[in-house]
Enzyme design. Structure first.
Site, PDB file in Angstrom:
ATOM      1  N   CYS A 176      24.051  76.685 101.897  1.00 17.81           N
ATOM      2  CA  CYS A 176      22.811  76.229 102.670  1.00 17.81           C
ATOM      3  C   CYS A 176      23.265  74.540 102.855  1.00 17.81           C
ATOM      4  O   CYS A 176      24.544  74.220 102.958  1.00 17.81           O
ATOM      5  CB  CYS A 176      21.525  75.957 101.508  1.00 17.81           C
ATOM      6  SG  CYS A 176      21.897  75.085 100.060  1.00 17.81           S
ATOM      7  N   THR A 177      22.421  73.821 103.267  1.00 19.04           N
ATOM      8  CA  THR A 177      22.690  72.339 103.880  1.00 19.04           C
ATOM      9  C   THR A 177      23.649  71.649 102.947  1.00 19.04           C
ATOM     10  O   THR A 177      24.774  71.121 103.159  1.00 19.04           O
ATOM     11  CB  THR A 177      21.446  71.596 104.361  1.00 19.04           C
ATOM     12  OG1 THR A 177      20.851  72.300 105.149  1.00 19.04           O
ATOM     13  CG2 THR A 177      22.055  70.282 104.974  1.00 19.04           C
TER      14      THR A 177
END
Length: 316
Positions: A176-177
C-alpha cells in the site's frame, strides 16, 4: 537542500488513554508548526505531516523517545513547502478504518520485507503482489503485474478475500502507500488460512525512496495537496488514461463538482475544456467549484482554528 520535509508514518502500539494522548500530541504539533492529518486510536498512531526540516526532525526525535513508538518507521520526503494547509489530530476507533478491530498487527501479521528484499522477491514465479488500496489509487499507479481489488475503501477489503482463495498456495505480498493498511490486510489473510503472507514494509513510498521505485508503473496517489507523486526513477511508465479523451495521462484531479468529487486522471487540455469537471452534467452544476488548474480543492478554511479540539481543562 529543500527547507521542508513530508513525514509519513504509523505505529501499531497500544495507547492506554488515547484521548489524553491526542491532546498532548496536538499541542506538540502546534509547537513545531506542523500541518497535516494524524489519527490517534487505542491501537496506535498514524499520520502524514509537513513542516520545516528542523521542526520535523524534532518531531521524529520526540515521538521515538516514547517507548511505545521507539520502532516507528518515518518515511521522509524533501519538499519546497508545506503540502497541507491545516492541522488535524483526531481520535478514532482505528488508525485506518478496516472493519478488523479484533486484529493486533503488532502481535501477528505478514512477514515484513525491506524494499531491497521486496525487489528481489517480487518477480518470483510463486509470488503474487496484492494491492490493498482503493480503486482510484491503483487506477493511477500500481506495481507491474500486481493484482488489484475493486474496492472504494479499505473497509471493503475483508469482503474481497474470498476471491483470493485460489492464491492460498502462493506467496502473497501485500503493499500500500506507506504500509499501514498492509498490517491488517496481512493479518487478516493469515487468519483466513493463507500460509505465506508478506508485506512491503514502508510501502510504495519507502520503496521509491530506497530502491528507485523500479516496476512501479504510473504515479502514487497521496493524501495531501499534491494528489500524486512520482515513485519510479528507473523505468517509469504511464498506465492511466484521461477520463475524458482517453489519451495517456497520470494527472489526477477531483471533479470540480463537489457533489461528485470523484478522483480521476484528466489531462491538462481536458481539464481546461471541462473546467475541471468529469462530465457536462458536472460542468454545468450550479455548485461547481472554480477550476484552479490543479484539480485539488482545499476545504473551506473560513473559521479554521488550529486549537480546535483542545477540550481538556487544566486540573485544579
Amino acid at each position: 537542500m529543500k527547507d521542508y520535509s513530508i513525514l509519513l508514518y504509523y505505529c501499531y502500539s497500544p495507547i492506554a488513554d488515547p484521548e489524553a494522548f491526542r491532546e498532548e500530541h496536538h499541542l506538540l504539533c502546534l509547537e513545531l508548526n506542523l500541518l497535516g492529518r494524524i489519527i490517534v486510536a487505542a491501537e496506535g498512531l498514524n499520520g502524514t505531516v509537513s513542516g520545516l526540516r528542523e521542526d520535523c526532525e524534532k518531531y521524529m526525535a520526540t515521538v521515538k523517545a516514547d517507548p511505545r513508538f521507539k520502532d516507528i518507521d518515518f518515511k521522509v520526503e524533501p519538499s519546497e513547502q508545506h503540502v497541507f494547509t491545516k492541522l488535524h489530530v483526531r481520535y478514532k476507533p482505528e488508525i485506518v478504518h478496516s472493519s478488523l478491530k479484533h486484529l493486533a498487527p503488532q502481535e501477528k501479521t505478514g512477514i515484513h520485507l525491506s524494499p531491497a528484499d521486496f525487489k528481489k522477491m517480487k518477480d518470483q514465479e510463486d509470488v503474487v503482489l496484492l494491492d490493498v488500496r482503493s480503486d482510484y489509487e491503483h487506477l493511477v499507479g500500481k506495481f507491474k503485474n500486481a493484482l488489484t481489488l475493486d474496492i472504494e475503501n479499505f473497509r471493503d477489503f475483508p469482503e474481497k478475500v474470498a476471491e483470493l482463495e485460489p492464491l492460498k498456495d502462493k506467496k502473497v505480498i501485500t503493499y500500500c502507500t506507506g504500509g499501514v493498511k498492509c498490517e491488517k490486510a496481512s493479518a487478516f489473510l493469515l487468519e483466513q488460512g493463507f500460509q505465506n503472507v508478506y508485506q512491503l514494509h514502508g510501502g510504495i513510498i519507502k520503496y521509491g525512496l530506497e530502491e528507485g521505485g523500479e516496476d512501479f508503473e504510473g504515479k502514487c496517489y497521496v493524501f495531501d495537496n499534491r494528489l500524486t507523486v512520482d515513485v519510479n526513477r528507473v523505468n517509469p511508465k504511464v498506465i492511466s488514461r484521461c477520463y475524458i479523451c482517453q489519451e495517456p495521462s497520470d494527472r489526477m484531479v477531483n471533479c470540480a463538482n463537489p457533489t461528485c468529487n470523484i478522483h480521476v486522471p484528466m489531462c491538462e487540455a481536458c481539464g481546461a475544456t471541462m473546467e475541471g469537471a468529469c462530465s457536462d452534467t458536472c460542468k454545468h452544476d450550479p455548485e461547481k467549484r472554480p477550476y484552479n488548474g490543479t484539480g485539488y480543492y482545499q476545504k473551506e478554511t473560513n473559521g479554521y482554528n488550529p486549537f480546535k479540539g483542545l477540550y481538556r481543562k487544566e486540573k485544579k
